[in-house]
Design an enzyme around this catalytic site. Structure first.
Site, mmCIF file in Angstrom:
data_model
loop_
_atom_site.group_PDB
_atom_site.id
_atom_site.type_symbol
_atom_site.label_atom_id
_atom_site.label_comp_id
_atom_site.label_asym_id
_atom_site.label_seq_id
_atom_site.Cartn_x
_atom_site.Cartn_y
_atom_site.Cartn_z
ATOM 1 C CG ASP A 13 -1.715 1.218 1.403
ATOM 2 O OD1 ASP A 13 -2.312 1.646 0.400
ATOM 3 O OD2 ASP A 13 -1.762 1.776 2.523
ATOM 4 C CG ASP A 15 -1.906 7.396 0.017
ATOM 5 O OD1 ASP A 15 -1.005 8.186 -0.281
ATOM 6 O OD2 ASP A 15 -2.817 7.084 -0.779
ATOM 7 N N GLY A 50 -7.574 3.813 3.143
ATOM 8 C CA GLY A 50 -7.422 2.772 2.128
ATOM 9 C C GLY A 50 -8.541 2.721 1.098
ATOM 10 N N GLY A 52 -11.170 3.924 -1.768
ATOM 11 C CA GLY A 52 -11.088 4.785 -2.953
ATOM 12 C C GLY A 52 -11.912 6.068 -2.831
ATOM 13 C CB SER A 122 -3.932 6.814 -4.248
ATOM 14 O OG SER A 122 -3.779 8.126 -4.757
ATOM 15 C CE LYS A 151 -5.666 -1.178 -1.016
ATOM 16 N NZ LYS A 151 -4.540 -0.366 -0.504
ATOM 17 C CD GLU A 175 -3.467 -1.932 2.882
ATOM 18 O OE1 GLU A 175 -3.732 -0.951 3.614
ATOM 19 O OE2 GLU A 175 -3.634 -1.908 1.660
HETATM 20 C C1 BG6 Z 1 -5.818 5.405 -0.512
HETATM 21 C C2 BG6 Z 1 -5.955 6.330 0.669
HETATM 22 O O1 BG6 Z 1 -4.484 5.027 -0.645
HETATM 23 O O2 BG6 Z 1 -6.243 6.037 -1.707
HETATM 24 C C3 BG6 Z 1 -7.367 6.897 0.734
HETATM 25 O O3 BG6 Z 1 -5.651 5.604 1.855
HETATM 26 C C4 BG6 Z 1 -7.752 7.536 -0.582
HETATM 27 O O4 BG6 Z 1 -7.414 7.840 1.782
HETATM 28 C C5 BG6 Z 1 -7.583 6.508 -1.711
HETATM 29 O O5 BG6 Z 1 -9.100 7.980 -0.543
HETATM 30 C C6 BG6 Z 1 -7.928 7.071 -3.087
HETATM 31 O O6 BG6 Z 1 -6.996 8.030 -3.421
HETATM 32 P P1 BG6 Z 1 -7.114 9.132 -4.561
HETATM 33 O O7 BG6 Z 1 -5.775 9.818 -4.447
HETATM 34 O O8 BG6 Z 1 -7.271 8.422 -5.864
HETATM 35 O O9 BG6 Z 1 -8.260 10.002 -4.240
HETATM 36 MG MG MG Z 2 -2.907 3.153 3.377
#
Ligand code: BG6
Ligand code: MG
Length: 223
Positions: A13, A15, A50, A52, A122, A151, A175
């Protein structure tokens, strides 16, 4: 749990595991929750980790009992606004923002010929990896826009092994989120939870922070 010697790949993972960017996501969602009149709580913050972009917005609206208050177009507008705020918080991100020990851990994996993939929800992950100067270590990345389910569904971690041509049993998923641990476990991989072990109690192995994540400590926990 499988034996450490069976492991051939690591699926990351991003973030909250590699970089401290989960605090920026939380800050930007908090700001939007305030605007929508939804109370921000620790529990809501943990639920969003985690998950989306659109699923996160839907969780926020549900938490405030506002799930039927907005059209799809309005929701897209709010999600875009959150992302713009997130991107401005990311400005100036460099390799100094890599969480303690993670650069060394990734280098160690690479030096020991483990395969490495990224399973981040992300859509900003290529940008973040580039800012951290870590792209060169990754053999493959799952593109979250190609997934049917985010997820906690196992799909992203199943794909994280597939893109490395490995079987799930040969992979470890790292994670910081409950949703992510569920996804790793559902994919039948070994899950490493980084953070509060009470919150991440479904993980196979727990570390309270990234500085403890080393090959030696993982081996010790598995054998
Ligand atoms: C995850 C984060 O990695 O990505 C979430 O933990 C985030 O907080 C998700 O909402 C989606 O990310 P993004 O950058 O596409 O909005
Ligand atoms: Mg994360």
């Amino acid at each position: 749990m499988v034996k450490f010697e069976q492991i051939k790949g690591f699926i990351f993972d991003l973030d909250g595991v590699i970089a401290n960017t989960s605090v920026f996501h939380a800050k930007a969602w908090h700001q939007l929750a305030d605007k929508l009149g939804v109370t921000w709580t620790e529990d809501l913050a943990n639920q969003l980790k985690g998950v989306g972009r659109m699923d996160s917005l839907n969780l926020i609206l549900k938490s405030g009992g506002k799930e039927n208050d907005y059209t799809e177009d309005e929701k897209i507008k709010y999600a875009t606004e959150k992302n713009d705020n997130y991107l401005s918080l990311l400005k100036g991100l460099t390799d100094k923002d890599i969480l303690p020990g993670m650069k060394e851990f990734i280098e160690d994996l690479s030096a020991n010929n483990y395969l490495i993939s990224l399973a981040s929800s992300s859509k900003n992950s290529p940008k973040v990896l580039e800012a951290l100067d870590l792209e060169k270590y990754f053999d493959a990345r799952v593109d979250p826009s190609t997934l049917k389910n985010g997820k906690p569904d196992p799909e992203i971690y199943v794909r994280g092994a597939e893109v490395l041509n490995l079987r799930p049993e040969e992979c470890i998923g790292l994670e910081d989120a409950v949703s992510g641990i569920k996804s790793v476990n559902g994919a039948h991989e070994t899950s490493v939870g980084i953070g509060d072990p009470e919150i991440l109690n479904e993980a196979d192995i727990n570390f309270t922070d990234t500085s403890q994540v080393t090959l030696a400590n993982i081996k010790k926990a598995m054998n």
